[in-house]
Design a protein around this motif. Structure first.
Motif, short mmCIF file in Angstrom:
data_model
loop_
_atom_site.label_atom_id
_atom_site.label_comp_id
_atom_site.label_asym_id
_atom_site.label_seq_id
_atom_site.Cartn_x
_atom_site.Cartn_y
_atom_site.Cartn_z
N ARG A 1 0.84 -1.21 0.00
CA ARG A 1 0.00 0.00 0.00
C ARG A 1 0.87 1.26 0.00
N ALA A 2 1.95 1.23 0.78
CA ALA A 2 2.86 2.39 0.81
C ALA A 2 3.52 2.59 -0.55
N THR B 1 9.84 1.61 7.94
CA THR B 1 8.47 1.96 7.56
C THR B 1 8.23 1.58 6.10
N GLY B 2 6.97 1.41 5.77
CA GLY B 2 6.61 1.16 4.38
C GLY B 2 7.05 2.28 3.47
N ASP B 3 7.00 3.51 3.96
CA ASP B 3 7.42 4.65 3.14
C ASP B 3 8.90 4.58 2.79
N ARG C 1 0.92 4.10 -2.94
CA ARG C 1 0.68 5.52 -2.65
C ARG C 1 1.85 6.38 -3.11
N ARG C 2 3.06 5.91 -2.90
CA ARG C 2 4.25 6.68 -3.30
C ARG C 2 4.24 6.95 -4.81
#
Length: 270
Positions: A24-25, A220-222, A28-29
């Motif tokens: 999901r990250a 983190t996913g980000d 979104r990125r």
């Protein structure tokens, strides 16, 4: 590093397992950087729901339900994506399953083994095979999500770690196969990353889980998404067949700090 300013504007990115956690990250990125993103999920309606949330924020995202281990579903999904978006520039093979709890080797069933290989290894192959003709037309890129388990084993996770080792070998071999067409293939090997399971743990258990990590925290996913975006981008145009480890220094150390004996310059132990 890529980021902002519509870097991915007009380009099409497919993220398998893109409706949860790291996936999901990543979705979104790319979307926030201007890409048209196809989010894949296996739970009915989940990818469409996540895509709708992102679309409400003005992002160009659509969701597809498909089991990446099923060749018919994979072929249908990529045909639909090509029809809707006109092609594919980047494939992120992120979809994966783990054991429902750690299982010692002697208690593994053949069903356990086959299920994990079907999604993690077979799914990576099927999606790459379906995407390759589309990627060749645009000199695109594949980024596979591996794990530090490919090179440093987890206890009681034999099939999971074996699939991640397979993915890294697949990454190198496919990079050679597709290089003449200008298609690059790389992988990311995350360490401990904050996800739904980690965040549901009591705070003291979370602290215990990261004690062996030199940076002292989960990633983190980000942070994974930023690295995926870089490897997929033209800024990494001379990188292919590479596995980038992102683990806070976990696999760089010989031992955990608690077990080290450090000799100071005066010869004393401390």
């Amino acid at each position: 590093m890529t980021g902002g300013n519509g870097y991915w504007s007009g380009r099409v990115v497919v993220v398998t397992g893109g409706s949860r956690n790291i996936g999901r990250a990543i979705s979104r990125r790319f979307a926030e950087d201007g890409a048209r993103v196809a989010i894949n999920g296996v739970v009915a309606g989940e990818a469409a729901h996540v895509a709708a949330e992102m679309a409400d924020a003005g992002l160009d995202v659509a969701g597809w339900d498909a089991d990446v281990s099923d060749p018919t579903q994979v072929e249908g999904m990529f045909a639909d994506i090509a029809d809707r978006f006109g092609g594919v520039d980047v494939l992120v093979n992120n979809a994966a399953v783990t054991m429902q709890g750690r299982v010692p080797f002697e208690r593994l069933s053949l069903d356990d083994w086959d299920r994990i290989f079907a999604v993690n290894a077979r799914g990576t192959f099927l999606c790459s095979a379906a995407a390759a003709p589309l990627l060749r037309r645009r000199a695109g890129s594949i980024v596979n999500i591996s794990s530090i388990g490919a090179s440093k084993a987890h206890r009681s996770a034999v099939p999971y770690d074996a699939t991640k080792g397979a993915i890294e070998s697949f990454t190198r071999a496919l990079a050679l196969e597709l290089a003449p067409d200008g298609v690059r293939v790389n992988a990311i090997a995350p360490g401990a990353i904050s996800n739904d399971r980690y965040e549901s743990l009591p705070s003291d258990v979370q602290r215990t889980e990261v004690t062996s990590i030199p940076l002292g925290r989960a990633g983190t996913g980000d942070e994974i998404a930023a690295a995926v975006s870089f490897l997929a981008s033209d800024q990494a145009s001379y990188i292919t067949g590479h596995v980038l480890t992102i683990d806070g220094g976990l696999t760089a150390q010989a031992r955990q700090a608690s077990s080290e004996i450090i000799i100071d310059i005066d010869g004393g132990d401390r």
